[in-house]
Design a protein around this motif. Structure first.
Motif, PDB file in Angstrom:
ATOM      1  N   ASN A 226      19.525  33.324 -12.264  1.00 11.20           N
ATOM      2  CA  ASN A 226      18.925  32.692 -11.088  1.00 11.20           C
ATOM      3  C   ASN A 226      17.829  33.580 -10.485  1.00 11.20           C
ATOM      4  O   ASN A 226      16.782  33.089 -10.040  1.00 11.20           O
ATOM      5  CB  ASN A 226      19.989  32.419 -10.019  1.00 11.20           C
ATOM      6  CG  ASN A 226      20.932  31.305 -10.405  1.00 11.20           C
ATOM      7  OD1 ASN A 226      20.655  30.533 -11.323  1.00 11.20           O
ATOM      8  ND2 ASN A 226      22.052  31.203  -9.703  1.00 11.20           N
ATOM      9  N   LYS A 230      13.834  32.799 -10.098  1.00  8.77           N
ATOM     10  CA  LYS A 230      13.098  32.913  -8.830  1.00  8.77           C
ATOM     11  C   LYS A 230      11.867  33.812  -8.984  1.00  8.77           C
ATOM     12  O   LYS A 230      10.862  33.620  -8.291  1.00  8.77           O
ATOM     13  CB  LYS A 230      14.019  33.468  -7.742  1.00  8.77           C
ATOM     14  CG  LYS A 230      15.112  32.506  -7.282  1.00  8.77           C
ATOM     15  CD  LYS A 230      16.009  33.163  -6.244  1.00  8.77           C
ATOM     16  CE  LYS A 230      17.178  32.281  -5.845  1.00  8.77           C
ATOM     17  NZ  LYS A 230      16.738  31.061  -5.150  1.00  8.77           N
ATOM     18  N   TYR A 241      20.769  31.576 -19.282  1.00  8.57           N
ATOM     19  CA  TYR A 241      21.417  30.302 -18.989  1.00  8.57           C
ATOM     20  C   TYR A 241      22.071  29.731 -20.244  1.00  8.57           C
ATOM     21  O   TYR A 241      23.170  29.153 -20.190  1.00  8.57           O
ATOM     22  CB  TYR A 241      20.391  29.296 -18.460  1.00  8.57           C
ATOM     23  CG  TYR A 241      20.025  29.443 -17.004  1.00  8.57           C
ATOM     24  CD1 TYR A 241      20.940  29.879 -16.041  1.00  8.57           C
ATOM     25  CD2 TYR A 241      18.734  29.110 -16.571  1.00  8.57           C
ATOM     26  CE1 TYR A 241      20.587  29.988 -14.711  1.00  8.57           C
ATOM     27  CE2 TYR A 241      18.375  29.210 -15.229  1.00  8.57           C
ATOM     28  CZ  TYR A 241      19.305  29.654 -14.307  1.00  8.57           C
ATOM     29  OH  TYR A 241      18.966  29.758 -12.984  1.00  8.57           O
ATOM     30  N   GLU A 278      32.740  25.177  -8.406  1.00 11.45           N
ATOM     31  CA  GLU A 278      31.885  26.288  -8.824  1.00 11.45           C
ATOM     32  C   GLU A 278      31.204  25.993 -10.157  1.00 11.45           C
ATOM     33  O   GLU A 278      29.993  26.195 -10.320  1.00 11.45           O
ATOM     34  CB  GLU A 278      32.726  27.560  -8.937  1.00 11.45           C
ATOM     35  CG  GLU A 278      31.957  28.786  -9.401  1.00 11.45           C
ATOM     36  CD  GLU A 278      32.853  29.993  -9.562  1.00 11.45           C
ATOM     37  OE1 GLU A 278      33.285  30.262 -10.703  1.00 11.45           O
ATOM     38  OE2 GLU A 278      33.126  30.664  -8.544  1.00 11.45           O
ATOM     39  N   ASN A 281      28.557  23.150  -9.974  1.00 11.59           N
ATOM     40  CA  ASN A 281      27.309  23.641  -9.392  1.00 11.59           C
ATOM     41  C   ASN A 281      26.512  24.469 -10.400  1.00 11.59           C
ATOM     42  O   ASN A 281      25.288  24.321 -10.522  1.00 11.59           O
ATOM     43  CB  ASN A 281      27.612  24.480  -8.148  1.00 11.59           C
ATOM     44  CG  ASN A 281      26.369  25.139  -7.574  1.00 11.59           C
ATOM     45  OD1 ASN A 281      25.483  24.482  -7.047  1.00 11.59           O
ATOM     46  ND2 ASN A 281      26.305  26.461  -7.689  1.00 11.59           N
ATOM     47  N   MET A 282      27.221  25.320 -11.143  1.00 13.50           N
ATOM     48  CA  MET A 282      26.562  26.177 -12.124  1.00 13.50           C
ATOM     49  C   MET A 282      25.933  25.350 -13.249  1.00 13.50           C
ATOM     50  O   MET A 282      24.750  25.526 -13.590  1.00 13.50           O
ATOM     51  CB  MET A 282      27.572  27.165 -12.703  1.00 13.50           C
ATOM     52  CG  MET A 282      27.042  28.047 -13.811  1.00 13.50           C
ATOM     53  SD  MET A 282      28.315  29.140 -14.460  1.00 13.50           S
ATOM     54  CE  MET A 282      29.490  27.924 -15.073  1.00 13.50           C
ATOM     55  N   GLN A 284      25.187  22.156 -13.288  1.00 12.54           N
ATOM     56  CA  GLN A 284      24.124  21.283 -12.780  1.00 12.54           C
ATOM     57  C   GLN A 284      22.848  22.075 -12.524  1.00 12.54           C
ATOM     58  O   GLN A 284      21.741  21.573 -12.749  1.00 12.54           O
ATOM     59  CB  GLN A 284      24.588  20.598 -11.486  1.00 12.54           C
ATOM     60  CG  GLN A 284      25.720  19.602 -11.663  1.00 12.54           C
ATOM     61  CD  GLN A 284      25.240  18.221 -12.076  1.00 12.54           C
ATOM     62  OE1 GLN A 284      24.111  18.026 -12.495  1.00 12.54           O
ATOM     63  NE2 GLN A 284      26.129  17.252 -11.955  1.00 12.54           N
ATOM     64  N   THR A 285      22.983  23.315 -12.055  1.00 14.13           N
ATOM     65  CA  THR A 285      21.811  24.170 -11.826  1.00 14.13           C
ATOM     66  C   THR A 285      21.080  24.450 -13.126  1.00 14.13           C
ATOM     67  O   THR A 285      19.844  24.358 -13.206  1.00 14.13           O
ATOM     68  CB  THR A 285      22.239  25.503 -11.170  1.00 14.13           C
ATOM     69  OG1 THR A 285      22.831  25.240  -9.898  1.00 14.13           O
ATOM     70  CG2 THR A 285      21.045  26.434 -10.982  1.00 14.13           C
ATOM     71  N   ILE A 286      21.842  24.799 -14.165  1.00 18.17           N
ATOM     72  CA  ILE A 286      21.229  25.089 -15.467  1.00 18.17           C
ATOM     73  C   ILE A 286      20.606  23.821 -16.049  1.00 18.17           C
ATOM     74  O   ILE A 286      19.497  23.862 -16.613  1.00 18.17           O
ATOM     75  CB  ILE A 286      22.284  25.667 -16.436  1.00 18.17           C
ATOM     76  CG1 ILE A 286      22.864  26.969 -15.886  1.00 18.17           C
ATOM     77  CG2 ILE A 286      21.663  25.916 -17.807  1.00 18.17           C
ATOM     78  CD1 ILE A 286      24.025  27.533 -16.691  1.00 18.17           C
ATOM     79  N   ASP A 288      19.441  21.189 -14.431  1.00 14.21           N
ATOM     80  CA  ASP A 288      18.229  20.868 -13.675  1.00 14.21           C
ATOM     81  C   ASP A 288      17.074  21.774 -14.098  1.00 14.21           C
ATOM     82  O   ASP A 288      15.929  21.318 -14.260  1.00 14.21           O
ATOM     83  CB  ASP A 288      18.509  21.015 -12.177  1.00 14.21           C
ATOM     84  CG  ASP A 288      17.306  20.631 -11.321  1.00 14.21           C
ATOM     85  OD1 ASP A 288      16.946  19.441 -11.304  1.00 14.21           O
ATOM     86  OD2 ASP A 288      16.734  21.518 -10.671  1.00 14.21           O
ATOM     87  N   PHE A 289      17.379  23.059 -14.290  1.00 14.71           N
ATOM     88  CA  PHE A 289      16.354  24.013 -14.734  1.00 14.71           C
ATOM     89  C   PHE A 289      15.791  23.590 -16.088  1.00 14.71           C
ATOM     90  O   PHE A 289      14.565  23.557 -16.287  1.00 14.71           O
ATOM     91  CB  PHE A 289      16.967  25.412 -14.818  1.00 14.71           C
ATOM     92  CG  PHE A 289      16.038  26.473 -15.356  1.00 14.71           C
ATOM     93  CD1 PHE A 289      15.195  27.161 -14.508  1.00 14.71           C
ATOM     94  CD2 PHE A 289      16.023  26.780 -16.718  1.00 14.71           C
ATOM     95  CE1 PHE A 289      14.331  28.151 -14.998  1.00 14.71           C
ATOM     96  CE2 PHE A 289      15.170  27.757 -17.213  1.00 14.71           C
ATOM     97  CZ  PHE A 289      14.321  28.436 -16.350  1.00 14.71           C
TER      98      PHE A 289
END
Length: 357
Positions: A226, A230, A241, A278, A281-282, A284-286, A288-289
């Protein structure tokens, strides 16, 4: 839910204390004017703090506090003190477990009373500067970070860091948690270089404690990825990821395998609610990326969608399990290898069979 809309049990809790009371509020340590009408050994400055404590922890431990806070003559003996400390240790475990679950579920405000109770009990049992306090400090730090309250989070982490610095034999598990908290704090402050260093230390200690391929260690990879994302270091973030996704795919597949092989004889694997939040969220974040990359890696997207389908199947949500599974199958078929297609199709058939029976 606001206090005025609570069930009847809450409406009878506030009782006025005598004006000369020296009792202190359970949450803020200010002058108390209310007491819990059930245990009568817990006090509050106002109804809002009483409500927050009830929702956060007090509902679970209300009767357990009575023998500890009303200990009389017997408690002054050696045997009585030992018994009292045993009960306090039991409460520490309960408070910590409840607060950790709330943090994992994103209920950071509700986690604070449990974290504060855990810290207060630890100080009472172990002393004010012992290694046993570190988990409570870090738990409160996580809650404050989740609320965006960086100053109290930094204070809790600083306290934990000071105790660990005085404990050369501190184990890898605590060191990993400390560096993870430091990394989260530095990320929130925008200090990405410091955050990367903290997460690197987190991964080192997590690998020593749980193994390099563990999901605990791989979550450290996710957090440092992450930071790289950024900082605009897309290739590094994407590589990390991918390792996280592959580890979780392997882990979820192993959990599912016995049930896939014999669904009638094997129990449906379960997924802890807090861990589910947890992991969701992890992943889904990957996902989306990856979906926002100009050149998409379809096998990785299919793998992530397959992970989410397996997770929601174990969580008992057939709609989400089927939705992610169908998306995973469609994405997998876009890849020349189609390595996951058979496994995804088997899962979809199982979802239809399991939830239609």
């Amino acid at each position: 839910m606001e206090p005025e809309h609570l069930p009847n049990i809450f409406k009878i809790l506030p009782l006025a204390l005598p004006k000369d009371t020296t009792k202190l509020c359970e949450l803020c340590q200010g002058r108390a004017s209310l007491e819990c009408a059930q245990c009568r050994v817990t006090f509050y400055c106002d109804a809002s703090h009483q409500f927050a404590d009830w929702v956060g922890i007090h509902e679970k431990i209300c009767p357990l506090l009575v023998p500890i806070r009303t200990w009389t003559l017997r408690g002054s003996t050696g045997e009585g003190r030992i018994e009292k400390n045993i009960k306090k240790r039991e409460l520490i475990a309960i408070a910590r477990s409840i607060a950790e679950a709330k943090v994992a579920e994103g209920k950071h405000e509700e986690a604070l009373p449990g974290g504060q109770a855990c810290l207060s009990l630890c100080v009472d049992v172990f002393g004010s500067s012992t290694i046993e306090l570190v988990p409570a400090y870090l738990l409160l730090a996580e809650a404050y970070l989740g609320l965006g309250k960086l100053s109290p989070a930094a204070e809790m982490i600083s306290q934990a860091e000071w105790v660990v610095s005085k404990s050369p034999d501190c184990d890898h598990e605590l060191n990993h948690r400390l560096h993870r908290a430091l990394g989260r704090l530095q990320t929130a402050k925008g200090n990405f270089d410091d955050a990367s260093l903290s997460f690197a230390n987190d991964i080192y200690h997590a690998a020593k404690a749980y193994g390099l391929e563990s999901t605990v260690c791989r979550y450290g990879y996710f957090l440092i990825a992450n930071v790289f994302a950024k900082k605009g270091k897309t290739l590094i973030a994407r590589s990390m990821y991918k390792e996280v996704a592959q580890t979780w795919h392997s882990h979820l597949t192993k959990l599912m395998q016995p049930f896939l092989e014999n669904p009638e004889a094997s129990p449906l694997p379960t997924f802890d609610k807090a861990k589910q939040v947890e992991v969701d969220n992890m992943l889904q974040t990957i996902l989306d990326f990856e979906q926002h990359q100009s050149i998409k890696e379809h096998p990785l997207i299919a793998l992530l969608l397959h992970c989410l389908s397996m997770m929601w199947f174990m969580a008992g949500d057939c709609v989400k399990a089927r939705g992610f599974g169908q998306s995973a199958l469609q994405t997998s078929q876009m890849s020349p290898q189609q390595e996951l297609s058979a496994a995804i199709q088997s899962l979809l058939e199982l979802v239809d069979m399991w939830y239609s029976s």
